[in-house]
Design a protein around this motif. Structure first.
Motif, PDB file in Angstrom:
ATOM      1  N   HIS A  96       0.843  -1.196   0.000  1.00 19.78           N
ATOM      2  CA  HIS A  96       0.000   0.000   0.000  1.00 19.78           C
ATOM      3  C   HIS A  96       0.882   1.251   0.000  1.00 19.78           C
ATOM      4  CE1 HIS A  96      -3.380   2.623   0.789  1.00 19.78           C
ATOM      5  NE2 HIS A  96      -2.705   3.177   1.791  1.00 19.78           N
ATOM      6  N   GLY A  97       0.590   2.167  -0.913  1.00 23.74           N
ATOM      7  CA  GLY A  97       1.398   3.374  -1.041  1.00 23.74           C
ATOM      8  C   GLY A  97       2.491   3.251  -2.081  1.00 23.74           C
ATOM      9  N   LYS A  98       2.757   2.017  -2.524  1.00 20.16           N
ATOM     10  CA  LYS A  98       3.768   1.790  -3.557  1.00 20.16           C
ATOM     11  C   LYS A  98       3.145   1.254  -4.845  1.00 20.16           C
ATOM     12  CE  LYS A  98       7.594   0.843  -0.357  1.00 20.16           C
ATOM     13  NZ  LYS A  98       8.630  -0.154   0.032  1.00 20.16           N
ATOM     14  N   ILE A  99       2.073   0.473  -4.684  1.00 19.53           N
ATOM     15  CA  ILE A  99       1.383  -0.110  -5.845  1.00 19.53           C
ATOM     16  C   ILE A  99      -0.081   0.298  -5.795  1.00 19.53           C
ATOM     17  CG2 ILE A  99       0.582  -2.275  -6.883  1.00 19.53           C
ATOM     18  CD1 ILE A  99       3.213  -3.542  -6.091  1.00 19.53           C
ATOM     19  N   SER A 100      -0.585   0.832  -6.905  1.00 22.59           N
ATOM     20  CA  SER A 100      -1.972   1.310  -6.942  1.00 22.59           C
ATOM     21  C   SER A 100      -2.972   0.174  -7.125  1.00 22.59           C
ATOM     22  CB  SER A 100      -2.144   2.325  -8.068  1.00 22.59           C
ATOM     23  OG  SER A 100      -1.848   1.731  -9.324  1.00 22.59           O
ATOM     24  N   GLY A 101      -2.541  -0.921  -7.724  1.00 20.38           N
ATOM     25  CA  GLY A 101      -3.448  -2.052  -7.910  1.00 20.38           C
ATOM     26  C   GLY A 101      -2.868  -3.099  -8.833  1.00 20.38           C
ATOM     27  N   PHE A 102      -3.582  -4.242  -8.919  1.00 20.61           N
ATOM     28  CA  PHE A 102      -3.184  -5.336  -9.793  1.00 20.61           C
ATOM     29  C   PHE A 102      -4.181  -5.457 -10.937  1.00 20.61           C
ATOM     30  CE2 PHE A 102      -1.315  -7.611  -5.838  1.00 20.61           C
ATOM     31  CZ  PHE A 102      -0.141  -6.858  -5.955  1.00 20.61           C
ATOM     32  N   ALA A 103      -3.667  -5.546 -12.150  1.00 22.87           N
ATOM     33  CA  ALA A 103      -4.510  -5.793 -13.322  1.00 22.87           C
ATOM     34  C   ALA A 103      -4.492  -7.285 -13.611  1.00 22.87           C
ATOM     35  CB  ALA A 103      -3.996  -5.013 -14.527  1.00 22.87           C
ATOM     36  N   LEU A 104      -5.665  -7.904 -13.539  1.00 22.63           N
ATOM     37  CA  LEU A 104      -5.784  -9.351 -13.749  1.00 22.63           C
ATOM     38  C   LEU A 104      -6.564  -9.626 -15.025  1.00 22.63           C
ATOM     39  CD1 LEU A 104      -6.677 -10.395 -10.089  1.00 22.63           C
ATOM     40  CD2 LEU A 104      -4.432 -10.402 -11.155  1.00 22.63           C
ATOM     41  N   GLU A 105      -6.120 -10.630 -15.767  1.00 20.75           N
ATOM     42  CA  GLU A 105      -6.766 -10.971 -17.034  1.00 20.75           C
ATOM     43  C   GLU A 105      -6.821 -12.483 -17.207  1.00 20.75           C
ATOM     44  OE1 GLU A 105      -5.983  -8.876 -21.017  1.00 20.75           O
ATOM     45  OE2 GLU A 105      -4.836 -10.732 -21.237  1.00 20.75           O
ATOM     46  N   LYS A 106      -7.930 -12.971 -17.724  1.00 21.82           N
ATOM     47  CA  LYS A 106      -8.088 -14.389 -18.062  1.00 21.82           C
ATOM     48  C   LYS A 106      -8.390 -14.506 -19.551  1.00 21.82           C
ATOM     49  CE  LYS A 106      -7.525 -17.038 -14.445  1.00 21.82           C
ATOM     50  NZ  LYS A 106      -6.582 -18.171 -14.448  1.00 21.82           N
ATOM     51  N   ASP A 107      -7.522 -15.176 -20.271  1.00 23.56           N
ATOM     52  CA  ASP A 107      -7.730 -15.382 -21.704  1.00 23.56           C
ATOM     53  C   ASP A 107      -8.561 -16.646 -21.888  1.00 23.56           C
ATOM     54  OD1 ASP A 107      -7.653 -15.419 -24.403  1.00 23.56           O
ATOM     55  OD2 ASP A 107      -5.471 -15.317 -24.587  1.00 23.56           O
ATOM     56  N   ILE A 108      -9.815 -16.486 -22.268  1.00 25.55           N
ATOM     57  CA  ILE A 108     -10.726 -17.625 -22.381  1.00 25.55           C
ATOM     58  C   ILE A 108     -10.536 -18.352 -23.705  1.00 25.55           C
ATOM     59  CG2 ILE A 108     -13.166 -18.304 -22.362  1.00 25.55           C
ATOM     60  CD1 ILE A 108     -13.704 -15.807 -20.680  1.00 25.55           C
ATOM     61  N   GLY A 109     -10.251 -17.628 -24.762  1.00 30.19           N
ATOM     62  CA  GLY A 109     -10.024 -18.257 -26.058  1.00 30.19           C
ATOM     63  C   GLY A 109     -10.431 -17.370 -27.212  1.00 30.19           C
ATOM     64  N   SER A 110     -10.200 -17.876 -28.428  1.00 32.29           N
ATOM     65  CA  SER A 110     -10.526 -17.127 -29.647  1.00 32.29           C
ATOM     66  C   SER A 110     -11.610 -17.851 -30.430  1.00 32.29           C
ATOM     67  CB  SER A 110      -9.284 -16.961 -30.524  1.00 32.29           C
ATOM     68  OG  SER A 110      -8.280 -16.254 -29.833  1.00 32.29           O
ATOM     69  N   ALA A 111     -12.360 -17.092 -31.214  1.00 34.69           N
ATOM     70  CA  ALA A 111     -13.463 -17.697 -31.974  1.00 34.69           C
ATOM     71  C   ALA A 111     -13.784 -16.847 -33.199  1.00 34.69           C
ATOM     72  CB  ALA A 111     -14.696 -17.835 -31.099  1.00 34.69           C
ATOM     73  N   ARG A 112     -14.488 -17.463 -34.127  1.00 33.47           N
ATOM     74  CA  ARG A 112     -14.997 -16.767 -35.311  1.00 33.47           C
ATOM     75  C   ARG A 112     -16.518 -16.712 -35.172  1.00 33.47           C
ATOM     76  NH1 ARG A 112     -13.107 -16.116 -40.754  1.00 33.47           N
ATOM     77  NH2 ARG A 112     -14.792 -15.964 -42.289  1.00 33.47           N
ATOM     78  N   ILE A 113     -17.058 -15.503 -35.167  1.00 29.85           N
ATOM     79  CA  ILE A 113     -18.501 -15.320 -35.002  1.00 29.85           C
ATOM     80  C   ILE A 113     -19.119 -15.029 -36.367  1.00 29.85           C
ATOM     81  CG2 ILE A 113     -20.291 -13.946 -33.880  1.00 29.85           C
ATOM     82  CD1 ILE A 113     -18.338 -13.385 -31.633  1.00 29.85           C
ATOM     83  N   GLU A 114     -20.102 -15.827 -36.734  1.00 34.00           N
ATOM     84  CA  GLU A 114     -20.768 -15.676 -38.034  1.00 34.00           C
ATOM     85  C   GLU A 114     -21.998 -14.782 -37.881  1.00 34.00           C
ATOM     86  OE1 GLU A 114     -19.456 -16.837 -40.669  1.00 34.00           O
ATOM     87  OE2 GLU A 114     -17.992 -18.295 -39.913  1.00 34.00           O
ATOM     88  N   GLY A 115     -22.269 -13.992 -38.921  1.00 26.51           N
ATOM     89  CA  GLY A 115     -23.445 -13.130 -38.930  1.00 26.51           C
ATOM     90  C   GLY A 115     -24.548 -13.671 -39.820  1.00 26.51           C
ATOM     91  N   GLU A 116     -25.373 -12.793 -40.306  1.00 30.07           N
ATOM     92  CA  GLU A 116     -26.514 -13.198 -41.124  1.00 30.07           C
ATOM     93  C   GLU A 116     -26.090 -13.689 -42.502  1.00 30.07           C
ATOM     94  OE1 GLU A 116     -28.942  -9.745 -41.280  1.00 30.07           O
ATOM     95  OE2 GLU A 116     -29.372  -9.724 -39.125  1.00 30.07           O
ATOM     96  N   THR A 117     -25.009 -13.147 -43.044  1.00 25.73           N
ATOM     97  CA  THR A 117     -24.524 -13.557 -44.363  1.00 25.73           C
ATOM     98  C   THR A 117     -23.075 -14.017 -44.254  1.00 25.73           C
ATOM     99  OG1 THR A 117     -23.702 -11.344 -44.932  1.00 25.73           O
ATOM    100  CG2 THR A 117     -26.024 -11.820 -45.409  1.00 25.73           C
TER     101      THR A 117
END
Length: 418
Positions: A96-117
């Protein structure tokens, strides 16, 4: 006297235009090479430094990784090898006083999303982010809103998508995206979220190029939701710490690494914490690029050296051709210093004119090459001034020997010379 010598030098150059140009050519190529290298190198250094700087010089990257010593047991990570929410909370309180916070990330995965056409599709990377991570991304919201703390606390199944995704999937109207559903298929599972906002996608560093339609963009969801949807979602093997402004991130980085290892990995047989600061990486990258720039400029200097030798060679030939002129000037009262100064001035004028032409060519080529690489190139005024004075110094250095030879000619023998 100096003005007269300059006029004589220019008159001599104009009398032998082709030879004068060929004499200057080596200087032109050498200076142009140095300037072009300077422009391209400075552009790449500035772009690289800017890219790393944009990430945040106060960033500290923390990883849990295999121990570096040879005696460490090579095995898969188990639950005990990871950090968890309690350990991170304890660490944050300690700093406290030296670090403002921790940035946490979870990479769930990649995908291709199709639309109407068939033409409506988007490649996405699904990522869970905590509130501090989202704040540090400094995203520009162009429709709807950003993810907030309430989304994290209430575990809302909401998502933030890019304007590129919204334009593709909503016929170019990004305002239609907020409130709509996004369904992301990853490993035979479908993750469904409500879009709450659209952010402005920005191309990162040198990643531009290729088929933009195929390049994925990130879809952000609350980390609390991501942890529930993937196996061991509560475990952490890496995170980013942000140092408080005014505190040296280098010292905090070392202190943070030592604290985590001492308190959580002292008895671990295979894994330990490793941390490094972006500020230190920035310094190392700057040193490396600066060294590479000097190496390339030294290579360009070889061409300049060859050009200088060419100037010396032509000056010796010129003195041989003008032996009677030198004898006549001496007979009329010119001293050795007058003759020496005349030919040194001529060498300086040759190198100076060649240097200026080389600077112009180098600037043009460097800027064109930089733009082709996708970076903005320029040469510093100090670098250009240095090249101008360097050209003049080259003239003095390579012109002195021929000029001194001319000054020592015996006037009687010079007048007899045919």
């Amino acid at each position: 006297m100096l003005i007269e010598n300059i006029k004589l030098s220019i008159t001599g150059l104009l009398a032998n235009k082709i030879r004068s140009f060929l004499t200057m050519l080596g200087i032109i190529i050498g200076i142009a090479s140095v300037i072009a290298i300077m422009v391209i190198s400075d552009a790449m250094i500035q772009t690289t430094m800017s890219s790393i700087g944009d990430m945040g010089a106060n960033r500290i990257e923390v990883y849990i990784m295999q121990k570096s010593n040879d005696d460490a047991n090579v095995r898969e990570m188990k639950r005990k090898d990871y950090l968890d929410e309690d350990k991170l909370k304890e660490t944050l309180e300690r700093f406290h006083g030296k670090i403002s916070g921790f940035a946490l990330e979870k990479d769930i995965g990649s995908a291709r999303i199709e639309g109407e056409t068939a033409k409506m599709f988007a490649n996405v990377s699904l990522k869970g982010e905590n509130a501090h991570a989202m704040a540090e991304k400094h995203l520009k919201i162009v429709a709807g809103r950003n993810l907030n703390v309430r989304d994290q606390e209430k575990m809302q199944k909401v998502a933030l998508v890019s304007n590129r995704y919204a334009e593709k999937m909503f016929h170019g109207d990004i305002s239609k995206a907020p409130g709509e559903e996004i369904e992301v298929p990853i490993e035979n599972k479908y993750y469904s979220y409500t879009i709450v906002g659209v952010y402005d996608y920005v191309e990162q560093g040198f990643s531009a190029g290729g088929n933009m339609d195929e390049q994925p963009t990130d879809v952000y969801i609350p980390l609390s939701v991501a942890r529930l949807q993937i196996k061991d979602g509560d475990l952490v093997d890496s995170f980013t710490a942000y140092g408080v402004t005014g505190v040296d991130p280098g010292s905090v980085c070392t202190e943070l690494q030592d604290y985590i290892n001492k308190n959580f990995y002292q008895n671990n047989d295979a894994y330990e914490c490793f941390a490094y600061s972006m500020k230190e990486q920035l310094r190392q990258m700057n040193d490396m690029l600066g060294t590479e720039k000097l190496v390339f400029m030294a290579i360009g200097g070889i061409a300049l050296l060859v050009g200088g030798i060419g100037v010396m060679n032509i000056m010796i030939v010129s003195i041989t051709e003008r032996t009677r002129e030198i004898g006549t000037r001496k007979a009329l009262g010119a001293t050795n210093n007058d003759i020496r100064l005349q030919f040194i001035t001529e060498a300086i004028v040759i190198c100076l004119i060649g240097g200026i032409i080389g600077i112009l060519f180098g600037l043009g080529f460097g800027m064109v090459a930089s733009s082709m690489l996708g970076v903005k190139g320029y040469a510093s005024p100090s670098g250009i001034i240095f090249c101008v004075f360097f050209s003049m110094a080259f003239g003095v250095f390579f012109g002195y020997y021929p000029a001194n030879k001319a000054a020592k000619l015996n006037p009687i023998e010079a007048l007899r010379y045919e």
